[in-house]
Design an enzyme around this catalytic site. Structure first.
Site, PDB file in Angstrom:
ATOM      1  N   LYS A   5     -25.446  27.958   1.408  1.00  0.00           N
ATOM      2  CA  LYS A   5     -24.601  27.039   0.659  1.00  0.00           C
ATOM      3  C   LYS A   5     -24.915  25.589   1.014  1.00  0.00           C
ATOM      4  O   LYS A   5     -25.315  25.273   2.124  1.00  0.00           O
ATOM      5  CB  LYS A   5     -23.123  27.350   0.891  1.00  0.00           C
ATOM      6  CG  LYS A   5     -22.562  26.802   2.161  1.00  0.00           C
ATOM      7  CD  LYS A   5     -21.040  26.890   2.173  1.00  0.00           C
ATOM      8  CE  LYS A   5     -20.493  26.027   3.295  1.00  0.00           C
ATOM      9  NZ  LYS A   5     -19.865  24.800   2.892  1.00  0.00           N
TER      10      LYS A   5
ATOM     11  N   LYS B  35     -19.969  28.237  15.438  1.00  0.00           N
ATOM     12  CA  LYS B  35     -20.192  26.870  15.920  1.00  0.00           C
ATOM     13  C   LYS B  35     -20.432  26.825  17.418  1.00  0.00           C
ATOM     14  O   LYS B  35     -21.216  26.010  17.894  1.00  0.00           O
ATOM     15  CB  LYS B  35     -19.018  25.959  15.537  1.00  0.00           C
ATOM     16  CG  LYS B  35     -18.962  25.670  14.029  1.00  0.00           C
ATOM     17  CD  LYS B  35     -18.084  24.473  13.685  1.00  0.00           C
ATOM     18  CE  LYS B  35     -18.091  24.206  12.173  1.00  0.00           C
ATOM     19  NZ  LYS B  35     -17.159  23.149  11.760  1.00  0.00           N
TER      20      LYS B  35
ATOM     21  N   LYS C 213     -22.501  19.869   4.426  1.00  0.00           N
ATOM     22  CA  LYS C 213     -22.667  18.561   5.054  1.00  0.00           C
ATOM     23  C   LYS C 213     -23.458  18.669   6.339  1.00  0.00           C
ATOM     24  O   LYS C 213     -24.288  17.835   6.634  1.00  0.00           O
ATOM     25  CB  LYS C 213     -21.294  17.957   5.383  1.00  0.00           C
ATOM     26  CG  LYS C 213     -20.514  17.537   4.150  1.00  0.00           C
ATOM     27  CD  LYS C 213     -19.313  16.704   4.541  1.00  0.00           C
ATOM     28  CE  LYS C 213     -18.225  17.553   5.156  1.00  0.00           C
ATOM     29  NZ  LYS C 213     -17.145  17.899   4.224  1.00  0.00           N
TER      30      LYS C 213
HETATM   31  P1  ATP Z   1     -19.301  21.391   7.196  1.00  0.00           P
HETATM   32  O1  ATP Z   1     -20.771  21.701   7.102  1.00  0.00           O
HETATM   33  O2  ATP Z   1     -18.956  20.214   8.088  1.00  0.00           O
HETATM   34  O3  ATP Z   1     -18.429  22.604   7.415  1.00  0.00           O
HETATM   35  P2  ATP Z   1     -18.951  21.584   4.392  1.00  0.00           P
HETATM   36  O4  ATP Z   1     -20.032  20.972   3.590  1.00  0.00           O
HETATM   37  O5  ATP Z   1     -18.955  23.059   4.575  1.00  0.00           O
HETATM   38  O6  ATP Z   1     -18.937  20.813   5.773  1.00  0.00           O
HETATM   39  P3  ATP Z   1     -16.099  21.424   4.389  1.00  0.00           P
HETATM   40  O7  ATP Z   1     -15.488  20.127   4.816  1.00  0.00           O
HETATM   41  O8  ATP Z   1     -16.182  22.534   5.382  1.00  0.00           O
HETATM   42  O9  ATP Z   1     -17.565  21.114   3.813  1.00  0.00           O
HETATM   43  O10 ATP Z   1     -15.384  21.961   3.099  1.00  0.00           O
HETATM   44  C1  ATP Z   1     -14.562  21.171   2.282  1.00  0.00           C
HETATM   45  C2  ATP Z   1     -14.241  21.954   1.037  1.00  0.00           C
HETATM   46  O11 ATP Z   1     -15.406  22.054   0.213  1.00  0.00           O
HETATM   47  C3  ATP Z   1     -13.761  23.392   1.285  1.00  0.00           C
HETATM   48  O12 ATP Z   1     -12.721  23.691   0.377  1.00  0.00           O
HETATM   49  C4  ATP Z   1     -14.991  24.222   0.993  1.00  0.00           C
HETATM   50  O13 ATP Z   1     -14.654  25.536   0.562  1.00  0.00           O
HETATM   51  C5  ATP Z   1     -15.665  23.414  -0.113  1.00  0.00           C
HETATM   52  N1  ATP Z   1     -17.123  23.588  -0.108  1.00  0.00           N
HETATM   53  C6  ATP Z   1     -17.947  23.264   0.906  1.00  0.00           C
HETATM   54  N2  ATP Z   1     -19.225  23.531   0.594  1.00  0.00           N
HETATM   55  C7  ATP Z   1     -19.218  24.047  -0.655  1.00  0.00           C
HETATM   56  C8  ATP Z   1     -20.232  24.522  -1.551  1.00  0.00           C
HETATM   57  N3  ATP Z   1     -21.516  24.509  -1.226  1.00  0.00           N
HETATM   58  N4  ATP Z   1     -19.861  24.977  -2.776  1.00  0.00           N
HETATM   59  C9  ATP Z   1     -18.566  24.982  -3.132  1.00  0.00           C
HETATM   60  N5  ATP Z   1     -17.556  24.560  -2.348  1.00  0.00           N
HETATM   61  C10 ATP Z   1     -17.873  24.090  -1.112  1.00  0.00           C
HETATM   62 MG    MG Z   2     -17.570  24.064   6.038  1.00  0.00          MG
END
Ligand code: ATP
Ligand code: MG
Length: 332
Positions: free
Chosen positions: A195, A112, A198
């Site tokens: 993956k 980051k 968000k």
């Molecule tokens: P950011 O991009 O802000 O990091 P993110 O989409 O990765 O957001 P997080 O808030 O980091 O989401 O993760 C929340 C939960 O969702 C965690 O337990 C993470 O392992 C799970 N998670 C996030 N993205 C995925 C995905 N593509 N598939 C399965 N689980 C996910």
């Molecule tokens: Mg994440």
């Protein structure tokens, strides 16, 4: 009984399908088995540049999506991190027993901060794992359900707990990471080798829990597929189709094997049409229930306030012990 704690950031417009099947569905199962604490880490949400109004809205939306997705606020303790000041207070103490090099080695910080430039990245971003350690250790949990991307931070949390216990006397339980074995990892629909995320996915690569039925169907229809016509599971050669199959499997509980034989000889278009239907059937009710909950923000805020009071009950006990152990003069 055993206790667990987990959180999900209020970044992005909504929780997405990856958050739902990869995390929230597991949490809902977790609360059946464990004394569970679930929280929305808004303090973590300001470690990168953010919009205040958006953060506030997203925090409430996330809470509503948790409840709509099956978190029972009577059974579990559901709260917003900033409502429990002990998180920031314990984080400071933990920050003071963490080495600079140790913090700078965390891969999330490296990723980051590289994105923003090391000069611009906040000290908060560097301190993120110590705040996360505080989130966890305050509740003396046995386990922390996290995705594999957070394993390193849980490892640091364990080190800090052990270090504190060693220096100041037995205080913290050293928690285990609970990594779901069936880590249904969902990939971006437009870029199926990365993956779904968000912060990193393009709008069309991401299925949000608040998307309309029509939007969901459109995004699935537009999903990138692979050369050839065969429907089989092969992450290397067919990342697009494999992702569609694993989403299908995650939302229906059917095995990949079952799906592959069901779709033998059929076209990508068939798979997409059916997938759109099952995803809509899963996400639609969660979205609609979220809207109902958001229609009464007072009620939702009251639930969160009750959750925070419950959380503080535990958190305050741990913090008082920590303050005493490190030698702070008690406030008269
Ligand atoms: P950011 O991009 O802000 O990091 P993110 O989409 O990765 O957001 P997080 O808030 O980091 O989401 O993760 C929340 C939960 O969702 C965690 O337990 C993470 O392992 C799970 N998670 C996030 N993205 C995925 C995905 N593509 N598939 C399965 N689980 C996910
Ligand atoms: Mg994440």
């Amino acid at each position: 009984g055993a206790r667990v704690i987990s959180g999900m950031q209020p970044s992005g417009e909504s929780l997405h399908l990856g958050n739902y099947v990869g995390a929230l569905v597991n949490w809902v199962k977790t609360q059946e088995q464990y004394e569970s604490f679930f929280f929305i880490p808004d303090l973590h949400g300001i470690t990168v540049p953010h919009d205040p109004q958006f953060l506030r809205e997203r925090t409430r939306n996330t809470a509503a999506q948790f409840i709509a997705g099956g978190i029972d606020p009577d059974r579990s303790t559901l709260f917003v991190q900033s409502h429990v000041p002990e998180h920031a207070q314990l984080a400071w103490v933990l920050t003071c027993i963490t080495g600079m090099g140790e913090a700078a080695r965390m891969t999330q910080f490296k990723d980051k901060s590289a994105k923003q430039g090391t000069e611009a990245a906040s000290v908060g971003l560097l301190s993120y794992p110590m705040l996360m350690a505080a989130d966890i250790l305050l509740y003396q949990p046995d386990g922390v359900p996290v995705g594999d991307d957070q394993k390193q931070h849980v490892e640091l949390t364990r080190n800090l707990a052990q270090r504190f216990n060693h220096r100041f006397g037995e205080t913290f339980r050293v928690p285990e990471p609970f990594i779901p074995e069936v880590g249904a990892r969902i990939y971006d629909l437009q870029e199926p080798t990365v993956k779904m995320s968000k912060s990193a996915s393009s709008p069309n690569g991401l299925i949000n829990i608040n998307d309309t039925d029509k939007k969901i169907a459109k995004k699935i229809k537009a999903a990138v597929t692979d050369d050839g016509t065969e429907i089989r599971f092969d992450r290397e050669a067919k990342p697009g189709v494999s992702n569609l199959l694993s989403i299908y499997s995650a939302v229906t509980g059917k095995s990949i094997q079952e799906l592959v034989s069901e779709y033998q000889g059929k076209m990508y278009g068939h798979l997409k049409a059916d997938l759109a239907e099952v995803v809509v059937a899963t996400v639609g009710p969660v979205r609609d229930r979220t809207q109902e909950l958001l229609a009464d923000p007072g009620e939702l805020d009251a639930l969160l306030s009750k959750g925070a009071a419950k959380a503080r009950h535990t958190a305050a006990g741990t913090l008082a012990e920590v303050y005493d152990k490190v030698g702070f003069l008690p406030a008269a």
